[in-house]
Design a protein around this motif. Structure first.
Motif, short mmCIF file in Angstrom:
data_model
loop_
_atom_site.label_atom_id
_atom_site.label_comp_id
_atom_site.label_asym_id
_atom_site.label_seq_id
_atom_site.Cartn_x
_atom_site.Cartn_y
_atom_site.Cartn_z
N PHE A 206 0.82 -1.21 0.00
CA PHE A 206 0.00 0.00 0.00
C PHE A 206 0.86 1.26 0.00
O PHE A 206 0.38 2.34 -0.33
CB PHE A 206 -0.95 0.01 1.20
N LEU A 207 2.13 1.12 0.37
CA LEU A 207 3.04 2.27 0.38
C LEU A 207 3.70 2.51 -0.98
O LEU A 207 4.39 3.51 -1.16
CB LEU A 207 4.14 2.05 1.43
N LEU A 208 3.49 1.60 -1.92
CA LEU A 208 4.14 1.75 -3.23
C LEU A 208 3.61 2.97 -3.96
O LEU A 208 2.39 3.18 -4.07
CB LEU A 208 3.89 0.51 -4.09
N GLU A 209 4.51 3.77 -4.48
CA GLU A 209 4.12 4.93 -5.28
C GLU A 209 4.00 4.53 -6.74
O GLU A 209 4.82 3.77 -7.25
CB GLU A 209 5.15 6.04 -5.13
N PRO A 210 2.96 5.01 -7.44
CA PRO A 210 2.83 4.68 -8.86
C PRO A 210 3.96 5.28 -9.68
O PRO A 210 4.62 6.23 -9.25
CB PRO A 210 1.48 5.30 -9.24
N ALA A 211 4.21 4.69 -10.84
CA ALA A 211 5.25 5.21 -11.74
C ALA A 211 4.94 6.64 -12.14
O ALA A 211 3.79 7.11 -12.06
CB ALA A 211 5.35 4.32 -12.98
N GLN A 212 5.97 7.33 -12.58
CA GLN A 212 5.80 8.70 -13.04
C GLN A 212 5.36 8.70 -14.51
O GLN A 212 5.41 7.68 -15.20
CB GLN A 212 7.09 9.47 -12.88
N GLU A 213 4.94 9.84 -14.98
CA GLU A 213 4.43 9.95 -16.34
C GLU A 213 5.52 9.82 -17.40
O GLU A 213 5.21 9.81 -18.59
CB GLU A 213 3.68 11.28 -16.51
N ASP A 214 6.78 9.70 -16.97
CA ASP A 214 7.85 9.51 -17.96
C ASP A 214 7.98 8.04 -18.38
O ASP A 214 8.82 7.71 -19.22
CB ASP A 214 9.19 10.02 -17.43
N SER A 215 7.13 7.16 -17.82
CA SER A 215 7.11 5.76 -18.25
C SER A 215 6.27 5.64 -19.51
O SER A 215 5.04 5.78 -19.48
CB SER A 215 6.52 4.87 -17.14
N GLU A 216 6.92 5.38 -20.64
CA GLU A 216 6.19 5.29 -21.91
C GLU A 216 5.22 4.11 -21.91
O GLU A 216 4.13 4.21 -22.46
CB GLU A 216 7.19 5.15 -23.07
N LEU A 217 5.63 3.01 -21.26
CA LEU A 217 4.76 1.84 -21.23
C LEU A 217 3.47 2.16 -20.47
O LEU A 217 2.36 1.89 -20.95
CB LEU A 217 5.49 0.67 -20.57
N ALA A 325 -5.12 3.40 -12.13
CA ALA A 325 -5.83 4.60 -11.69
C ALA A 325 -6.98 4.98 -12.62
O ALA A 325 -7.99 5.53 -12.17
CB ALA A 325 -4.85 5.76 -11.56
N ASP A 326 -6.85 4.69 -13.90
CA ASP A 326 -7.85 5.12 -14.88
C ASP A 326 -8.96 4.09 -15.11
O ASP A 326 -9.94 4.38 -15.81
CB ASP A 326 -7.19 5.43 -16.22
N LEU A 327 -8.82 2.89 -14.56
CA LEU A 327 -9.77 1.82 -14.85
C LEU A 327 -11.08 2.01 -14.09
O LEU A 327 -11.11 2.56 -12.99
CB LEU A 327 -9.16 0.46 -14.51
N ASN A 328 -12.16 1.54 -14.68
CA ASN A 328 -13.47 1.61 -14.03
C ASN A 328 -13.66 0.51 -13.00
O ASN A 328 -14.37 0.68 -12.01
CB ASN A 328 -14.58 1.53 -15.08
N ILE A 339 -4.46 -4.80 -4.40
CA ILE A 339 -3.90 -3.75 -3.55
C ILE A 339 -3.52 -2.52 -4.36
O ILE A 339 -3.75 -1.38 -3.95
CB ILE A 339 -2.68 -4.29 -2.77
N ALA A 340 -2.96 -2.73 -5.56
CA ALA A 340 -2.63 -1.61 -6.44
C ALA A 340 -3.89 -0.82 -6.79
O ALA A 340 -3.87 0.41 -6.83
CB ALA A 340 -1.95 -2.12 -7.71
N CYS A 341 -4.99 -1.53 -7.04
CA CYS A 341 -6.25 -0.87 -7.38
C CYS A 341 -6.83 -0.13 -6.18
O CYS A 341 -7.21 1.05 -6.27
CB CYS A 341 -7.26 -1.90 -7.88
N LEU A 342 -6.89 -0.81 -5.05
CA LEU A 342 -7.44 -0.19 -3.84
C LEU A 342 -6.64 1.06 -3.47
O LEU A 342 -7.20 2.07 -3.04
CB LEU A 342 -7.42 -1.19 -2.69
N GLY A 343 -5.32 1.00 -3.65
CA GLY A 343 -4.48 2.14 -3.34
C GLY A 343 -4.73 3.34 -4.25
O GLY A 343 -4.36 4.47 -3.91
N GLN A 344 -5.36 3.09 -5.39
CA GLN A 344 -5.72 4.15 -6.32
C GLN A 344 -7.21 4.46 -6.27
O GLN A 344 -7.72 5.24 -7.09
CB GLN A 344 -5.34 3.75 -7.76
N GLY A 345 -7.93 3.85 -5.33
CA GLY A 345 -9.36 4.11 -5.19
C GLY A 345 -10.22 3.44 -6.23
O GLY A 345 -11.36 3.85 -6.45
N VAL A 346 -9.70 2.41 -6.89
CA VAL A 346 -10.42 1.75 -7.99
C VAL A 346 -11.15 0.51 -7.49
O VAL A 346 -10.55 -0.32 -6.80
CB VAL A 346 -9.42 1.36 -9.10
#
Length: 415
Positions: A206-217, A325-328, A339-346
């Motif tokens: 839950f402490l993991l920070e998402p990648a930055q916008e410089d990740s092309e993938l 973060a963008d998924l419905n 956990i990645a989804c919950l951490g982004q409120g998804v």
């Protein structure tokens, strides 16, 4: 036979003496070095869940000023990617730990150079996957504590039927070892079995920070998701995990592919404005999430193809969190994707295994978010379950937001 037992006892006494000697030396030189930490991962590289826990833990310690961070490799020929904060790698011979007394002494010597020792407990501390692996991990933790390192088993789950050996080994750990349970259900089980203090936390990931916008993938996938949404479509992330077949020996890999493909087709028929993003979260083995995702997509009808995408691999845990973060909505067989989804409120739902999902959703006071593997294989059950989650996704999203800050605070308690 008797000579062998006596030899084992003598070597064990010598090892303890060696560890105690190193502990005394460490105490005498404590002011001459900066704080340091050594991590023991639960398995070889390939699981983004393991990577998420390691990366998040290392980042938290770096923020606390710890500059020397080591990692124990369970094989000498593997390398963890995406862990930029690692300053030293210690390779142990043999799979999942060491086998010889020589390696035991070597490990004690190496771990004595660190102030803190963190075992990523994850789901490997109850003996479910391998009793011998669990016992070896616990022995490593005990040895680290004996050298004077501050030893912690970071947030782990505990299933309802732990092996007797794992229970006894955990109960016998030195009192100085800190045990962290990552969900309320596991916490209750652990305190019942061990009769010793266990701290309630939330998963380190839950402490993991998402990648930055410089990740092309990551930005490329998110761009596709937003394009679908701009067309008025709902994008659902899907992860399939072949581990569920372990509890269902009557079904095989092809059956699992058919199950998911049929469910997605049925869901697409009833919700024609839905798009699917396949999200692999574990790259290990022939029946990995990657091969499973590809096989499911190949089985879908051609008219659905333009509304489906698979996340390119390899990728990092942080990139996956960015995409989520963008998924419905997301449906997953891997808990750390949840956990990645919950951490982004998804909103997220999952297929249960080892009782892990129930404890996770307990943190958010969410019920009815899981389906058992045997239930999922019943005709039409998986599609019906997903349709029900879709119908209440906004309520789920709101409930996640209510609890998220508290869960993240619990995750911080690991350290």
């Amino acid at each position: 036979m008797q000579k062998s037992i006596i030899k084992e006892q003598i070597l064990s006494q010598l090892l303890n003496t060696y560890a105690n000697t190193l502990r005394v030396l460490k105490q005498n030189t404590a002011g001459n070095k900066s704080a340091s930490a050594l991590f023991l991962p639960p398995d070889d590289p390939g699981s983004l869940g393991d990577e998420a826990m390691l990366a998040a833990g290392m980042k938290r310690l770096a923020e606390q000023g710890i500059k020397r961070i080591g990692i124990v490799n369970l094989k000498s020929n593997v390398r963890w990617e995406n862990l930029d904060l690692v300053t030293e790698t210690i390779n142990l011979r043999g799979h999942f730990a060491y086998h010889s007394w020589k390696d035991r002494f070597r490990f004690v010597q190496m771990v004595s150079r660190y102030d803190r020792f963190y075992c990523i407990g994850a789901d490997v501390m109850d003996g479910f996957y391998s009793d011998s692996r669990t016992l070896r991990f616990i022995e490593l933790v005990a040895l680290a504590a004996k050298t004077g390192a501050s030893a912690t088993i970071l947030g782990f789950s505990f299933n309802e039927q732990p092996t007797p050996n794992s229970v006894q080994a955990l109960a016998n750990l030195p009192a100085s070892v800190r045990l962290c349970s990552r969900d309320p259900v596991s916490h209750q089980r652990l305190t019942h079995h061990l009769q010793r203090r266990v701290d309630l936390v939330a998963d380190v990931a839950f402490l993991l920070e998402p990648a930055q916008e410089d990740s092309e993938l990551a930005t490329g996938v998110s761009k596709w998701v937003r394009q679908q949404q701009e067309l008025g479509r709902m994008v659902v992330g899907v992860n399939a995990n072949s581990l569920h077949l372990k509890s269902l020996p009557q079904f095989g890999f092809d059956d699992l592919i058919r199950l998911y493909a049929d469910a997605l087709v049925e869901l697409f028929s009833s919700h024609p404005t839905i798009s699917f993003l396949m999200i692999p979260h574990d790259f290990r083995g022939k029946e990995s999430d990657v091969s499973l995702a590809s096989a499911i997509l190949e089985r879908l009808p051609i008219p659905m193809n333009s509304y489906c995408m698979k996340v390119p691999t390899p990728c990092s845990a942080a990139e996956i969190k960015f995409m989520c973060a963008d998924l419905n909505l997301v449906f997953t067989g891997r808990m750390h994707l949840a956990i990645a989804c919950l951490g982004q409120g998804v909103p997220v739902a999952g297929v249960t295994y080892q009782g892990k999902f129930e404890g996770l959703f307990n943190h958010f006071a969410l019920q009815g978010m899981t389906i058992a593997p045997e239930k999922a294989f019943q005709p039409g059950a998986l599609a019906d379950f997903l349709a029900g989650i879709i119908a209440k996704r906004e309520d789920i999203r709101q409930q996640i937001q209510v609890k998220l800050a508290k869960v993240q605070a619990l995750s911080s308690l690991n350290f």
